[in-house]
Enzyme design. Sequence first.
Site, PDB file in Angstrom:
ATOM      1  N   ASP A  56      -0.655   2.948   8.266  1.00  0.00           N
ATOM      2  CA  ASP A  56      -1.286   2.214   9.373  1.00  0.00           C
ATOM      3  C   ASP A  56      -0.448   2.185  10.656  1.00  0.00           C
ATOM      4  O   ASP A  56      -0.982   1.896  11.726  1.00  0.00           O
ATOM      5  CB  ASP A  56      -1.575   0.768   8.947  1.00  0.00           C
ATOM      6  N   ARG A  91      -5.918  -0.648   8.938  1.00  0.00           N
ATOM      7  CA  ARG A  91      -5.938  -2.114   8.851  1.00  0.00           C
ATOM      8  C   ARG A  91      -6.299  -2.691  10.206  1.00  0.00           C
ATOM      9  O   ARG A  91      -7.246  -2.244  10.819  1.00  0.00           O
ATOM     10  CB  ARG A  91      -4.601  -2.635   8.323  1.00  0.00           C
ATOM     11  N   THR A 126       3.951   3.100   5.482  1.00  0.00           N
ATOM     12  CA  THR A 126       2.534   2.738   5.568  1.00  0.00           C
ATOM     13  C   THR A 126       1.833   3.726   6.484  1.00  0.00           C
ATOM     14  O   THR A 126       2.413   4.169   7.468  1.00  0.00           O
ATOM     15  CB  THR A 126       2.332   1.301   6.121  1.00  0.00           C
ATOM     16  N   ASP A 165       1.429  -0.026  11.546  1.00  0.00           N
ATOM     17  CA  ASP A 165       1.246  -1.373  12.128  1.00  0.00           C
ATOM     18  C   ASP A 165       2.518  -2.206  12.081  1.00  0.00           C
ATOM     19  O   ASP A 165       2.471  -3.433  12.041  1.00  0.00           O
ATOM     20  CB  ASP A 165       0.098  -2.100  11.411  1.00  0.00           C
ATOM     21  N   GLY A 213       0.829  -1.214   0.000  1.00  0.00           N
ATOM     22  CA  GLY A 213       0.000   0.000   0.000  1.00  0.00           C
ATOM     23  C   GLY A 213       0.855   1.251   0.000  1.00  0.00           C
ATOM     24  O   GLY A 213       1.869   1.310   0.686  1.00  0.00           O
ATOM     25  N   ASP A 241       5.026  -5.050   6.077  1.00  0.00           N
ATOM     26  CA  ASP A 241       5.471  -6.416   6.413  1.00  0.00           C
ATOM     27  C   ASP A 241       5.777  -7.290   5.202  1.00  0.00           C
ATOM     28  O   ASP A 241       6.791  -7.981   5.154  1.00  0.00           O
ATOM     29  CB  ASP A 241       4.345  -7.160   7.150  1.00  0.00           C
ATOM     30  N   ARG A 278       1.099  -5.253  -6.181  1.00  0.00           N
ATOM     31  CA  ARG A 278       1.228  -6.460  -5.363  1.00  0.00           C
ATOM     32  C   ARG A 278       1.544  -7.605  -6.319  1.00  0.00           C
ATOM     33  O   ARG A 278       0.962  -7.705  -7.389  1.00  0.00           O
ATOM     34  CB  ARG A 278      -0.051  -6.693  -4.565  1.00  0.00           C
TER      35      ARG A 278
HETATM   36  P1  ADP Z   1       2.903  -4.478   2.594  1.00  0.00           P
HETATM   37  O1  ADP Z   1       4.344  -4.442   2.232  1.00  0.00           O
HETATM   38  O2  ADP Z   1       2.273  -3.126   2.670  1.00  0.00           O
HETATM   39  O3  ADP Z   1       2.654  -5.351   3.812  1.00  0.00           O
HETATM   40  P2  ADP Z   1       1.912  -6.657   0.908  1.00  0.00           P
HETATM   41  O4  ADP Z   1       1.688  -7.589   2.052  1.00  0.00           O
HETATM   42  O5  ADP Z   1       0.881  -6.608  -0.155  1.00  0.00           O
HETATM   43  O6  ADP Z   1       2.119  -5.151   1.372  1.00  0.00           O
HETATM   44  O7  ADP Z   1       3.314  -7.052   0.258  1.00  0.00           O
HETATM   45  C1  ADP Z   1       3.833  -6.362  -0.855  1.00  0.00           C
HETATM   46  C2  ADP Z   1       4.550  -7.318  -1.782  1.00  0.00           C
HETATM   47  O8  ADP Z   1       5.659  -7.936  -1.092  1.00  0.00           O
HETATM   48  C3  ADP Z   1       3.734  -8.501  -2.281  1.00  0.00           C
HETATM   49  O9  ADP Z   1       2.936  -8.203  -3.396  1.00  0.00           O
HETATM   50  C4  ADP Z   1       4.824  -9.500  -2.648  1.00  0.00           C
HETATM   51  O10 ADP Z   1       5.379  -9.224  -3.907  1.00  0.00           O
HETATM   52  C5  ADP Z   1       5.859  -9.254  -1.571  1.00  0.00           C
HETATM   53  N1  ADP Z   1       5.665 -10.226  -0.479  1.00  0.00           N
HETATM   54  C6  ADP Z   1       4.649 -10.267   0.414  1.00  0.00           C
HETATM   55  N2  ADP Z   1       4.752 -11.317   1.249  1.00  0.00           N
HETATM   56  C7  ADP Z   1       5.875 -11.986   0.863  1.00  0.00           C
HETATM   57  C8  ADP Z   1       6.537 -13.174   1.311  1.00  0.00           C
HETATM   58  N3  ADP Z   1       6.067 -13.904   2.319  1.00  0.00           N
HETATM   59  N4  ADP Z   1       7.677 -13.524   0.672  1.00  0.00           N
HETATM   60  C9  ADP Z   1       8.143 -12.799  -0.350  1.00  0.00           C
HETATM   61  N5  ADP Z   1       7.572 -11.682  -0.817  1.00  0.00           N
HETATM   62  C10 ADP Z   1       6.457 -11.269  -0.245  1.00  0.00           C
END
Ligand code: ADP
Length: 354
Positions: free
Chosen positions: A131, A175, A129, A133, A15, A107, A76
């Site tokens: 949030d 979130r 972010t 969080d 995000g 995360d 994503r």
């Molecule tokens: P945020 O970084 O805000 O938490 P996301 O959870 O959507 O957002 O994660 C962003 C991107 O990071 C995902 O689209 C993916 O490409 C990568 N990603 C997320 N989780 C994993 C994971 N467990 N291992 C590797 N890459 C990941």
Amino acid sequence: MTTKFRRIGVLTSGGDSPGMNATIRAVTRAALENGVEVMGIYEGYKGLMEGNMKLFSERDVSNILNHGGTILYSARSPEFKTEEGMARAVAVCEKNQIDGIVAIGGDGTFRGATDLTLRGIPCIGLPGTIDNDITATDYSIGYDTAMNTVIEMVDRLRDTCESHARCDVVEVMGRNAGYIALNTGVAVGASIIVVDEIAFDEDAAIERVIEAKNNGKRNFIVIVAEGCEGFAEPFAKRFEQKTGIETKFARLAHVVRGGSPTLRDRVLAAQMGKEAVDLLLDGKSNLVVCIHEDKICSMDIGYALILDRMYKGKLKDGDLDAFSSEQAAEMREFCRVKAEQFRDLYNTAYLISK
Ligand code: ADP
């Protein structure tokens, strides 16, 4: 500085948040000052896999620090999480001589950074972010701006509530975390704050509102965290029935994700962006940059992710196996203090809400 770094990549993922552009600028300029080239990678890990990137000069990041969103765009990418996706990303880094990456996001973004580091591309994560969080850091980039947008909007709602003796129940983003709700609730003088982290005593809260109404109060604001899924709208109806106060419902969603970053987010972006470059060029990797008790610092991503699960009560069997008993105790203390600060502010808000 190790001679290894000829070029680093910078990307934004997950995000978006206000201040991401200021961060991209800080990373780019700090690296260039150190004689290291910077590759701007578009659309996060998706763009990395696809080789969607551009070599940045100082001028490519001119006139962006006051803009919301991210000039590098975000996406994503489930494909990146697969072995094949990772291998593609690593191959693109090798082909483009990218020796390290600064990944701005949450995360999920940090998990991706760990995976890349394990495959030979050192990464540093920056918390971007609204949030807030990410347990490891007191503030994430974008959080302050989002909260200021919330208070500006709710102040406007309060004006009209006062004129018409009404209530507005406002659901705010965040979130599963109640930081935005709690802090903006305090800042707008909410009569009620509802967050997922703290049990809500509806009867007691309604009673206090009725007392305040009988005491001449005309405007009522209720702030509800997004994490209390499905609560806010029906609560607005119950609130009206139980108090006899005309009540409206408003959801402040993505409108608080945009806009020009505040001073605090711009300063944080500058400090964290520079720190990320310093860490990479120092040969460090798999760290998330944080601010704790007003000091810029960093934490191992593996440690930060488990700390986060501990704080959110989501630890799984074996999560602590990789850590010493001292580290586990340190994590528990960190979480205890953080939860206590949250509860203290909630109690203060309650005390002065009437
Ligand atoms: P945020 O970084 O805000 O938490 P996301 O959870 O959507 O957002 O994660 C962003 C991107 O990071 C995902 O689209 C993916 O490409 C990568 N990603 C997320 N989780 C994993 C994971 N467990 N291992 C590797 N890459 C990941």
